[in-house]
Design an enzyme around this catalytic site. Structure first.
Site, PDB file in Angstrom:
ATOM      1  N   ASP A 131      11.474 -15.170   5.512  1.00 51.00           N
ATOM      2  CA  ASP A 131      13.078 -15.297   5.468  1.00 51.00           C
ATOM      3  C   ASP A 131      13.382 -13.980   5.181  1.00 51.00           C
ATOM      4  OD1 ASP A 131      15.234 -16.524   5.333  1.00 51.00           O
ATOM      5  OD2 ASP A 131      15.119 -17.215   3.501  1.00 51.00           O
ATOM      6  N   HIS A 132      14.499 -13.565   5.742  1.00 54.17           N
ATOM      7  CA  HIS A 132      14.984 -12.149   5.605  1.00 54.17           C
ATOM      8  C   HIS A 132      13.944 -10.857   5.657  1.00 54.17           C
ATOM      9  CE1 HIS A 132      18.427 -14.174   3.203  1.00 54.17           C
ATOM     10  NE2 HIS A 132      18.241 -14.874   4.320  1.00 54.17           N
ATOM     11  N   CYS A 147      12.705 -23.215   0.493  1.00 57.41           N
ATOM     12  CA  CYS A 147      13.262 -22.080   0.447  1.00 57.41           C
ATOM     13  C   CYS A 147      12.858 -21.003  -0.899  1.00 57.41           C
ATOM     14  CB  CYS A 147      14.557 -21.732   0.740  1.00 57.41           C
ATOM     15  SG  CYS A 147      15.076 -19.926   0.692  1.00 57.41           S
ATOM     16  N   HIS A 151      18.590 -27.266   2.880  1.00 62.36           N
ATOM     17  CA  HIS A 151      18.178 -25.944   2.426  1.00 62.36           C
ATOM     18  C   HIS A 151      18.987 -26.098   0.947  1.00 62.36           C
ATOM     19  CE1 HIS A 151      18.651 -21.515   1.924  1.00 62.36           C
ATOM     20  NE2 HIS A 151      17.928 -21.597   2.834  1.00 62.36           N
ATOM     21  N   HIS A 178      11.028 -21.327   4.166  1.00 57.33           N
ATOM     22  CA  HIS A 178      11.552 -20.128   4.001  1.00 57.33           C
ATOM     23  C   HIS A 178      10.637 -19.383   3.105  1.00 57.33           C
ATOM     24  CE1 HIS A 178      15.544 -21.204   5.563  1.00 57.33           C
ATOM     25  NE2 HIS A 178      14.851 -21.605   6.363  1.00 57.33           N
ATOM     26  N   TYR A 233      18.477 -10.166   8.919  1.00 53.34           N
ATOM     27  CA  TYR A 233      17.928 -10.464   9.749  1.00 53.34           C
ATOM     28  C   TYR A 233      17.425  -9.785  11.059  1.00 53.34           C
ATOM     29  CZ  TYR A 233      18.485 -15.418   8.182  1.00 53.34           C
ATOM     30  OH  TYR A 233      18.186 -16.315   7.419  1.00 53.34           O
TER      31      TYR A 233
HETATM   32  C1  DNO Z   1      20.356 -17.555   5.088  1.00 53.02           C
HETATM   33  C2  DNO Z   1      19.721 -18.864   5.275  1.00 53.02           C
HETATM   34  C3  DNO Z   1      20.648 -20.073   5.371  1.00 53.02           C
HETATM   35  C4  DNO Z   1      20.387 -21.032   5.820  1.00 53.02           C
HETATM   36  C5  DNO Z   1      21.274 -22.292   5.700  1.00 53.02           C
HETATM   37  C6  DNO Z   1      20.586 -23.582   6.327  1.00 53.02           C
HETATM   38  O1  DNO Z   1      19.687 -16.901   5.369  1.00 53.02           O
HETATM   39  O2  DNO Z   1      18.608 -19.116   4.663  1.00 53.02           O
HETATM   40  O3  DNO Z   1      22.042 -19.665   5.721  1.00 53.02           O
HETATM   41  O4  DNO Z   1      20.194 -20.897   7.257  1.00 53.02           O
HETATM   42  O5  DNO Z   1      21.641 -22.524   4.578  1.00 53.02           O
HETATM   43  O6  DNO Z   1      21.471 -24.559   6.209  1.00 53.02           O
END
Ligand code: DNO
Length: 389
Positions: free
Chosen positions: A349-350, A275, A237, A302, A366
């Protein structure tokens, strides 16, 4: 173009997550992204515990598609103390995960802290709440609360001056809240205090980006042969935000960093969690071009959007708004997907805290409804692109 879709997944924090597995199904996801968050960082994930979690997910008609994250112990990142023993434990967890049928393993190599924000409830014009990163607030924390040695040297002088003024205007409660937010970490995992943060930062006193990079390469050289053999796909990530912060080096910020990681350890298991929210917070990153270049080394995605201002502060915008051209990214991912036998999982994501979730206690970023909106928009975008190509 034939019609291979990405696989829609959803991050779930386990049985204590206020969003239930049934909610996840109603949101339209099919795969789960989760971790054994209660296991202390670095300790072995046993086969029994992994299976227990897997069975729980499958009993609700979903599948556990991605592990996020198997956290890397700080002694591996700093290559000190029991580093080699921690790597052996990591390998045991990987073996156990593979035995349980899991394939995609996300991790990050961010020193000390995982993702960092300065506000978890930044109000949007429509009344929903977003995550926000502000440099002046980070400087308030760094210079005045954490009181890191020489911290002011890391910021432009106008940011230092504004931080001084802002700190003077903040109540103790506001300072505590800011510190809690900066050090927030992952729901369900051990929280760190300002004191322990100081201790942890000290361990990086002599670790610059080159040293951290070579520690990452060492770790990958030790685990990728095993991952290749077990058919596991690693997904690193990126650093979030993609900047050096709190005096710590960050080494997964842009295409040069990714290129270095993939070229230094060419094993096929060595891959990336693409991401868009993390990479997208830096104006120099061209996300569609990055997706094209990383290609088959994208093992997981993500999808999220951020909106920057002139000072480099940013808030998390709607999934299809913000600075990243999500249409162009989705198109690249779908072109890539057509060349692959297995679907790449992506998760919305989020998401903003919105509608009924505003009245609930949720995990920042989340909550259910904001991500449901994000997933719906991303799926619609995917369908539209596939139908038109
Ligand atoms: C936040 C996430 C990160 C992710 C970690 C993966 O929302 O995208 O915390 O889970 O960094 O190791």
């Amino acid at each position: 173009m034939s019609k291979k879709e990405l696989r829609q997944a959803w991050r779930w924090f386990g049985p204590n997550d206020p969003v239930s597995l049934q909610d996840v199904k109603q949101a339209g996801a099919v795969g789960i992204v989760t971790a054994l968050h209660h296991v202390p960082h670095g300790e072995v994930w046993t086969y029994e515990e992994i299976m227990e979690r897997k069975n729980l997910i499958e009993a609700s008609g979903l599948t556990w598609d991605v592990v996020e994250s198997v956290t890397i112990h700080e002694e591996i990142k700093t290559r000190t103390g029991d580093c080699e023993a921690w790597i052996e434990k990591y390998k045991t967890s990987l073996r156990n995960l593979a035995q349980a049928g899991l394939k995609i393993i996300t991790y990050n190599f961010m020193p000390v802290n995982d993702w960092t924000r300065t506000s978890l409830d930044y109000e949007m014009p429509d009344g929903s709440k977003a995550l926000y990163f502000n440099w002046v607030d980070l400087a308030v924390f760094d210079i005045h609360i954490l009181q890191r040695n020489n911290a002011a040297a890391a910021y432009p002088s106008d940011v230092v001056a504004q931080a001084k003024e802002r700190f003077a205007s903040y109540t103790q409660e506001q300072c505590d809240q800011l510190a809690g937010t900066v050090m927030f970490g992952i729901p369900g995992e051990k929280k760190i205090t300002v004191e322990s943060m100081r201790e942890k930062l000290k361990r990086y006193d002599h670790i610059n980006a080159d040293v951290l990079r070579s520690n990452l390469v060492h770790f990958l050289q030790r685990i990728t042969p095993l991952c290749d053999e077990l058919g596991l796909q690693l997904a690193i990530h990126p650093d979030d935000p993609p900047y050096d912060i709190l005096g710590l080096p960050r080494i997964v910020k842009n295409m040069d960093d990714v290129r270095f990681i993939l070229q230094s350890v060419p094993n096929k298991s060595n891959g990336v969690c693409f991401c868009t929210g993390s990479f997208g917070a830096h104006p120099g990153n061209d996300l569609p071009a990055m997706a094209r270049e990383i290609g088959t080394r994208i093992h997981f995605a993500h999808l999220r959007n951020t909106k920057r201002d002139a000072e480099g502060n940013f808030f998390e915008d709607d999934h299809l708004a913000g600075d990243t051209d999500m249409y162009a990214v989705m198109k690249e991912l779908l072109i890539l997907q057509q060349t692959l036998p297995e679907s790449i999982p992506f998760r919305p994501d989020h998401g903003h805290q919105m509608i009924d979730d505003l009245k609930k206690v949720t995990n920042p970023g989340y909550s259910c409804i904001g991500r449901l909106r994000g997933l719906a928009e991303l799926r619609g975008l995917q369908l539209g692109i596939l139908r038109n190509t």
